[in-house]
Design an enzyme around this catalytic site. Structure first.
Site: not given
Ligand code: NAD
Length: 268
Positions: A52-53, A165, A169-170, A189
């Site tokens: 996804d990234g 998602t 979602f997290s 938070a």
């Molecule tokens: P990354 O590759 O580490 O991605 C983090 C996770 O987010 C991966 O598991 C990826 O599959 C998942 N993800 C990304 N877009 C998604 C979507 N639309 N639906 C479901 N899962 C999805 O980090 P990155 O490559 O820099 O990706 C950036 C994204 O990471 C941000 O847009 C943000 O949504 C996500 N993120 C998640 C958290 C968390 O869940 N706590 C924290 C920071 C960022």
């Protein structure tokens, strides 16, 4: 003479992705396509190889192109990357036979207004406003000019339906089906105490809404804007307006039930 059919392959650098890209390149070339690994604006399709990234980076790097995307997933289970490397032949056949739907992906726009000027960002998953030094931030939240709350906490996520998602979602936000025309405002938070009363749940707003986050004076230089995981820092931010973007990106969908099976496999 018929128009050349050009396809861009955009791959991350890991071994599996490079191997998959080579295989794709050979198979597409055999079927008469011209394959480019340097972005060609005349292409009919962007194939993104990675997780996804990689998809998010490809969309930003190429400035939200109108050329549709399809993702080959070489990372962990992906939401944007629906084709598995072992199904490349099936994908190419379906693509040639036009057995797919074109899905629109809504984007979120942010207008970040500092004292002197405004800056513009667009995001696929979400745009987050948070404190830059792990401090609590205070935000005045309004929807279409209606004051909603004085938020106090780590920050606020403004997420698209496709991004619902992801980070949203997290932190307990709702899952919104990608075709729905909405944005979701999700607290990070939130503090709810005798001193501060912040909403603990997310709010889903209609697609034509403008969400305004006004920063309290003392936070104007200690706030981060995080767009799809990439940090931006601006001086003297006064407020940020969010809305659904007029731009869209497009993704090919080869299986209408994919979303639901993805949800089950990733989260349950
Ligand atoms: P990354 O590759 O580490 O991605 C983090 C996770 O987010 C991966 O598991 C990826 O599959 C998942 N993800 C990304 N877009 C998604 C979507 N639309 N639906 C479901 N899962 C999805 O980090 P990155 O490559 O820099 O990706 C950036 C994204 O990471 C941000 O847009 C943000 O949504 C996500 N993120 C998640 C958290 C968390 O869940 N706590 C924290 C920071 C960022």
């Amino acid at each position: 003479m018929s128009k050349p059919r050009i396809i861009n392959i955009i791959s991350n650098r890991n071994f599996e992705s490079k191997k998959t890209s080579l295989e794709l390149n050979e198979k597409l070339t055999d079927r008469g396509f011209i394959v480019k690994d340097k972005y060609d604006y005349n292409a009919e399709l962007n194939i993104c190889v990675g997780g996804d990234g990689s998809f998010l980076r490809a969309v930003h790097k190429n400035r939200f192109p109108k050329i549709p995307f399809v993702g080959i997933n070489t990372g962990h289970l992906g939401f944007f990357q629906e084709i598995l490397p072992e199904n490349i032949d099936d994908f190419i056949n379906k693509y040639i036979n036009k057995e797919y739907m074109v899905e629109e992906i809504l984007l979120v726009d942010a207008e970040v207004c500092a004292k002197e000027k405004c800056y513009y960002l667009s995001g696929v998953n979400e745009i987050v406003v948070k404190g830059s030094r792990s401090k609590v931030i205070h935000l005045d939240v309004s929807i279409d000019g209606n004051h909603l709350e004085n938020f106090c906490g780590d920050g606020m996520i403004i997420s698209t339906p496709s991004g619902s998602t992801a980070y949203n979602f997290s932190v307990g936000g709702s899952i919104i089906y990608p075709s729905m025309n909405t944005l979701q405002v999700t607290p990070l938070a939130p503090i709810s105490s005798k001193a501060y009363r912040s909403l603990l749940n997310s709010v889903v707003v209609p697609g034509d809404s403008i969400i305004k986050l006004k920063l309290e004076n003392r936070y104007t230089n200690s706030t981060l804007i995080v767009n799809d995981g990439v940090e931006f820092k601006y001086d003297n931010i006064d407020h940020i307006n969010f809305k659904i973007s007029d731009k869209k990106i497009y993704k090919l969908n080869f299986n209408k039930d994919m979303y639901w099976s993805n949800l089950r496999s990733k989260f349950l």
